[in-house]
Write an enzyme that holds these catalytic residues in place. Structure first.
Site, PDB file in Angstrom:
ATOM      1  N   CYS A   1      53.640  41.516  34.752  1.00 57.42           N
ATOM      2  CA  CYS A   1      52.245  41.943  34.635  1.00 57.42           C
ATOM      3  C   CYS A   1      51.794  42.594  35.950  1.00 57.42           C
ATOM      4  CB  CYS A   1      51.350  40.753  34.299  1.00 57.42           C
ATOM      5  SG  CYS A   1      51.213  39.553  35.647  1.00 57.42           S
TER       6      CYS A   1
ATOM      7  N   CYS B   1      51.979  40.306  38.995  1.00 55.86           N
ATOM      8  CA  CYS B   1      53.363  40.062  39.413  1.00 55.86           C
ATOM      9  C   CYS B   1      53.924  41.290  40.131  1.00 55.86           C
ATOM     10  CB  CYS B   1      54.234  39.718  38.211  1.00 55.86           C
ATOM     11  SG  CYS B   1      53.720  38.193  37.371  1.00 55.86           S
TER      12      CYS B   1
END
Length: 79
Positions: free
Chosen positions: A11, A14
């Site tokens: 995501c 991240c």
């Protein structure tokens, strides 16, 4: 060589965590293998239930939030 692992699905948070880690590693000239682990079973096996997670040399140092550059530098001993 240091082993740094970003744990998460990929995501935005991240990805940003990985970017911050790579920037600190590059600017400090640290010899490190930066990996992005996306396998949920492996992430959970390390006790990380909220991502992003950050593991430095086998030790979980962060879960559930994006670290600052200063935090990463401190964990790597360059602050």
């Amino acid at each position: 060589m240091r082993v740094i692992e970003v744990l998460g699905s990929g995501c935005q948070k991240c990805q940003y965590t990985e970017k911050v880690v790579r920037e600190v590693v590059d600017s400090a000239g640290i010899d490190a293998d930066v990996r992005h682990v996306t396998d949920y079973a492996e992430i959970a096996s390390r006790g990380v239930l909220s991502t992003p997670g950050l593991v430095i040399d086998g030790v979980v140092v962060l879960t559930g939030r994006v670290p600052t550059r200063e935090q990463v530098a401190s964990w790597l001993g360059v602050a």
